[in-house]
Design a protein around this motif. Structure first.
Motif, mmCIF file in Angstrom:
data_model
loop_
_atom_site.group_PDB
_atom_site.id
_atom_site.type_symbol
_atom_site.label_atom_id
_atom_site.label_comp_id
_atom_site.label_asym_id
_atom_site.label_seq_id
_atom_site.Cartn_x
_atom_site.Cartn_y
_atom_site.Cartn_z
ATOM 1 N N PHE A 118 -10.354 -2.032 -35.134
ATOM 2 C CA PHE A 118 -11.459 -1.097 -35.307
ATOM 3 C C PHE A 118 -12.689 -1.573 -34.530
ATOM 4 N N PRO A 119 -13.546 -0.639 -34.134
ATOM 5 C CA PRO A 119 -14.739 -1.030 -33.371
ATOM 6 C C PRO A 119 -15.732 -1.803 -34.229
ATOM 7 N N ARG A 120 -16.547 -2.562 -33.555
ATOM 8 C CA ARG A 120 -17.707 -3.160 -34.207
ATOM 9 C C ARG A 120 -18.950 -2.717 -33.450
ATOM 10 N N ILE A 121 -20.008 -2.496 -34.193
ATOM 11 C CA ILE A 121 -21.318 -2.214 -33.609
ATOM 12 C C ILE A 121 -22.082 -3.527 -33.521
ATOM 13 N N HIS A 122 -22.458 -3.923 -32.303
ATOM 14 C CA HIS A 122 -23.261 -5.136 -32.152
ATOM 15 C C HIS A 122 -24.707 -4.688 -31.996
ATOM 16 N N MET A 123 -25.500 -4.932 -33.025
ATOM 17 C CA MET A 123 -26.860 -4.419 -33.071
ATOM 18 C C MET A 123 -27.816 -5.188 -32.170
ATOM 19 N N GLY A 124 -27.542 -6.466 -31.934
ATOM 20 C CA GLY A 124 -28.414 -7.215 -31.037
ATOM 21 C C GLY A 124 -28.214 -8.710 -31.141
ATOM 22 N N LEU A 125 -28.447 -9.404 -30.032
ATOM 23 C CA LEU A 125 -28.509 -10.854 -30.014
ATOM 24 C C LEU A 125 -29.922 -11.288 -30.372
ATOM 25 N N ILE A 177 -26.537 -9.706 -35.155
ATOM 26 C CA ILE A 177 -26.211 -8.866 -36.307
ATOM 27 C C ILE A 177 -25.350 -7.705 -35.828
ATOM 28 N N GLY A 178 -24.504 -7.229 -36.725
ATOM 29 C CA GLY A 178 -23.642 -6.098 -36.399
ATOM 30 C C GLY A 178 -22.765 -5.745 -37.571
ATOM 31 N N PHE A 179 -21.938 -4.713 -37.392
ATOM 32 C CA PHE A 179 -21.072 -4.270 -38.479
ATOM 33 C C PHE A 179 -19.892 -3.493 -37.911
#
Length: 345
Positions: A31-38, A52-54
């Motif tokens: 499943f995909p992950r959303i990488h919100m930012g480094l 952070i991500g989900f």
């Protein structure tokens, strides 16, 4: 389809722990992950990267794997991985075969709608799934830590490796600066240990969508590397801001299940220096889609990783209006609080 060198079927088992008869077929859905930012992208800090991500529940991809005397990979998706990336996976699989002295390889076929190089994290998930299938085909018991080490992934961010196994929202603290070899994307960074996990938690079943903007060229691994080399390191103040927004904005909101604060945190992340630089890579094409999503009425918009995938949250009627306008460029999804799904073993 790439075929790796043939493996000897006469090789004997190593000291690895075996767990019953080897399976001949296994299917793993990723499943995909959303990488919100480094976060920590400045020089001379105690730790580097972090993020952070989900995970989200689609669009997924399926890896169908069969025990084989050698490794092969056939990617039938509309956006398959490149020959170079396939060769990199083959190298990791063959290395595992040699290190663990395995008698079998695995033949892999990939299908589904999860896209490569669009910010979904397919590279990490595919590599981990191939290795997990390989070990299952050789009835080798393993741990997530061992699989990550075999994969060589997680050198930049722990979001992809954690979400592969457990889903949910993830905040990791990156790696010690002493273990870092410059600022590199995950496709090029191989650290001695995985990033330090600060927090993993379930997200509520908030309604959301993802969109692939038109006319935004997805980055190749070479282009990702060039971007990191061109933009890093950042100044310390930029990293401090990203850390504050990540912890006091996004993560605190996730812990309290505060939807409005979570959306505000997503929007604030877009204004941090690192994410702003990532978004600038796509210029007006991405900005116009972001603006239109907000005009339709979504509650926030973010870009995943180095893009160009945009993710957004909103009410069901608003999401339906977005899908009516953007068509098959939009998928309506939900946060996923579980990891990959082993379909057959």
């Amino acid at each position: 389809m790439l075929t790796a060198p043939r493996l000897s079927r006469e090789s004997t088992a190593s000291t690895s722990t075996r767990c019953g008869p080897a399976v001949t077929n296994i299917s793993i859905e990723i499943f995909p992950r959303i990488h919100m930012g480094l976060v920590s992208m400045h020089a001379d800090g105690p730790r580097q990267n972090g993020g952070i991500g989900f995970a989200v529940d689609g669009p997924s991809a399926q890896l169908h794997m069969t025990r084989s005397p050698y490794f092969t990979l056939d990617d039938t998706r509309s956006t398959p991985i490149s020959v170079a990336e396939t060769e990199a996976i083959a190298s990791r699989v063959n290395s595992a075969v040699q290190v663990l002295n395995l008698p079998y390889g695995v033949a892999v076929s990939i299908s589904g709608g999860m896209m490569t190089h669009h910010g979904m994290g397919s590279g990490t998930a595919i590599r981990l799934a191939c290795l997990e299938g390989l070990l299952a085909a050789n009835n080798i018991a393993t741990t997530s830590e061992q699989l990550v080490k075999l994969s060589g992934r997680g050198g930049t961010s722990g979001i992809g490796i954690c979400s592969y196994f457990a889903g949910g929202f993830v905040f990791d603290l990156g790696i010690s600066r002493l273990n870092a070899d410059g600022f590199l994307p995950s496709s090029h960074a191989v650290g001695p240990r995985a990033p330090l996990l600060l927090k993993r938690l379930d997200l509520p079943n908030w309604s959301m969508g993802i969109c692939i903007p038109a006319n935004c060229h997805a980055k190749t691994q070479a282009e990702e590397l060039e971007f990191f080399q061109r933009t890093t390191p950042l100044d310390a103040a930029s990293a401090f801001e990203a850390a504050y927004v990540s912890l006091f904005g996004v993560t605190a909101a996730a812990l309290e299940q505060d939807y409005r604060a979570f959306c505000s945190g997503i929007d604030a992340m877009q204004r941090t220096t690192w994410k702003s630089l990532e978004r600038l890579e796509y210029g007006e094409n991405l900005r116009s889609v972001d603006n239109r999503l907000r005009e339709i009425g979504v509650d926030c918009v973010g870009m995943s990783s180095l893009g160009p995938l945009l993710y957004f949250f909103g009410s069901a009627p608003v999401l339906e209006a977005v899908r009516n306008e953007f068509g098959n460029r939009v998928s309506i999804v939900r946060p996923r609080n579980e990891g990959r799904r082993i379909l057959r073993c």
